[in-house]
Design an enzyme around this catalytic site. Structure first.
Site: not given
Ligand code: MEV
Length: 441
Positions: A85, A381, A284, A268
């Site tokens: 990513e 991003h 792992d 995430k």
């Molecule tokens: C994207 O890979 C991760 C985010 O969605 C985490 C978040 O919203 O805190 C930007």
């Protein structure tokens, strides 16, 4: 003479891959050729991969980058990250720099205790079964240790035993946990071996039948905790002062604490950093993910793994999660890139590795919530994503940066726009690769 290990390499992103290998090699005491060799074609050839899994056709490579500026308990760590990513590596490095301004990450870790589960079914009297098993605890632990002599010789081994009754009496089910100190191994094989070695004796004592014998990935006796303090002034953006950014990040934290839908995305962002380190070191990541999310839900409500609060003019971040990582055994023994990663980080044991992974997770989270609380995530991003779009449109070499800059400038980061930009750069007509990209766009 070897230079002092450093994780501060300003401008690393501006130089070529070869030059980066040289600079990171100098900063970590590894020959650039060794880095290049360990990472050539993803570090794994098909013949070696064929020994790992079944029906192998080849290997699948991912980008290998490094997080910079990471300072944990006053030690410099260049942290390898394997991730596809865009912006994850840059974001972790830039957040680690902010954390550094407040003294770096402070990390601590539990002993490497894993849980070996033995399920016993058809138990008519669970209380009696429990007391019979507990009264033979010493004997069971001795049996367990006999099954893992190598681990015992390395200072690990079975440490304790717990019995839990599951469900209603009519379920006739108990589970025995053997708590095993796995030292620097992740421990899955050791713990599974131990479960199988003691199961018959446990069923005999419980007057029941042996059920499953397997580790638990909710290794909540093997948690890592990291905290950091970030001064307001380094959080400021072009449009917001640091105090307002702190308020925004605390608000983001509260949102995740109150709403499982947001908590999942918050976590995430943490796992963006943690998984990348886990993969780079040959560990792992499915086990780590399973443990992290089960831990996040331990109160009965899915919650964020990290919390952000204000303390005067600073932002304080804390994270806690189980992390079962190994620096010996498993895939590591044969994967040259994973071995390189450990050397590059300069970690001496599995605990240090877990501290680094959790710190990078907290850095990734800080970068995400700061971006969300200020400009939004898409600007930075998409600017980085533009390079991948340029490549998809057929740009190569120096054209990649040129095309990326053109589509960012035009605020149109699509393969179509990149094809047009490429055509402008090369008025003599598209090549075959570009034709394919246009067809796919
Ligand atoms: C994207 O890979 C991760 C985010 O969605 C985490 C978040 O919203 O805190 C930007």
């Amino acid at each position: 003479m070897m230079k002092m290990r450093t994780s501060q390499l300003p401008g690393l992103y501006k130089v070529t891959v070869d030059e980066r290998q040289r600079l990171v090699g100098e900063a970590t005491g590894i020959a650039a050729t060794q880095i290049a060799t360990a990472l050539a074609s993803g570090g794994l050839d098909a013949a070696t991969a064929d020994k790992f899994v079944e029906n192998v056709l080849g290997v699948y490579a991912l980008p290998y980058g490094v997080a910079l500026n990471v300072c944990i308990n006053d030690q410099e760590r260049v942290v390898p990250m394997v991730v596809e990513e865009p912006s994850v590596v840059a974001a972790a490095s830039s957040a680690a720099k902010m954390v550094r301004a407040g003294g770096g990450f402070h990390a601590e870790i539990d002993d490497p205790l894993m849980i070996s589960q033995v399920q016993i079914t058809h138990v008519k009297n669970a209380s009696l079964a429990t007391s019979r098993i507990l009264s033979e605890k010493a004997e069971i632990l001795t049996r367990a240790n006999r099954a893992a002599p190598g681990l015992v010789s390395r200072g690990g081994g079975a440490r304790d035993l717990e019995v839990r009754m599951l469900g209603e009496p009519k379920d006739e089910m108990i589970v025995v946990h053997i708590i095993v100190d796995c030292r620097d191994a992740m421990g899955a094989n050791l713990v599974n071996t131990i479960a199988e070695a003691v199961a018959d004796r446990l069923a005999e004592l419980a007057v029941g039948k042996v059920g499953l014998r397997i580790l638990s990935n909710l290794c909540d006796k093997r948690c890592v905790r990291v905290c950091c303090r970030v001064p307001a002034k380094v959080l400021a953006t072009e449009h917001m002062d640091g105090q307002a950014v702190i308020d925004g990040i605390v608000n983001a934290s509260r949102f995740a604490e109150l709403d499982p839908y947001r908590a999942a995305t918050h976590n995430k962002g943490i796992m963006n950093g943690i998984d990348a380190v886990v993969i780079a070191t040959g560990n792992d990541w499915r086990a780590v993910e399973a443990g992290a999310h089960a831990f996040a839900a331990r109160s009965g409500r899915y919650s964020p793994l990290s919390i952000w609060r204000r303390d005067g003019d600073s932002l304080i971040g804390t994270i806690e999660l189980p992390l079962a990582l190994g620096t010996v055994g498993g895939t590591l023994r044969v994967h040259p890139s994973a071995r390189l990663s450990l050397k590059m980080m300069g970690v001496t044991d599995a605990g240090d590795l877990a501290k680094a992974a959790a710190s990078v997770g907290l850095a990734s989270n800080l970068a995400a919530v700061r971006a969300l609380a200020t400009d939004g995530i898409q600007r930075g991003h998409m600017a980085l994503h533009a390079r991948a779009v340029a490549v998809a449109a057929g740009a190569a070499g120096r054209d990649v940066e040129r095309v990326a800059a053109m589509i960012v400038e035009a605020r149109n980061i699509t393969v179509e726009a990149a094809c047009q930009a490429l055509a402008v750069l090369h008025v003599d007509g598209p090549d075959d690769h570009r034709d394919e990209a246009i067809a796919e766009a």
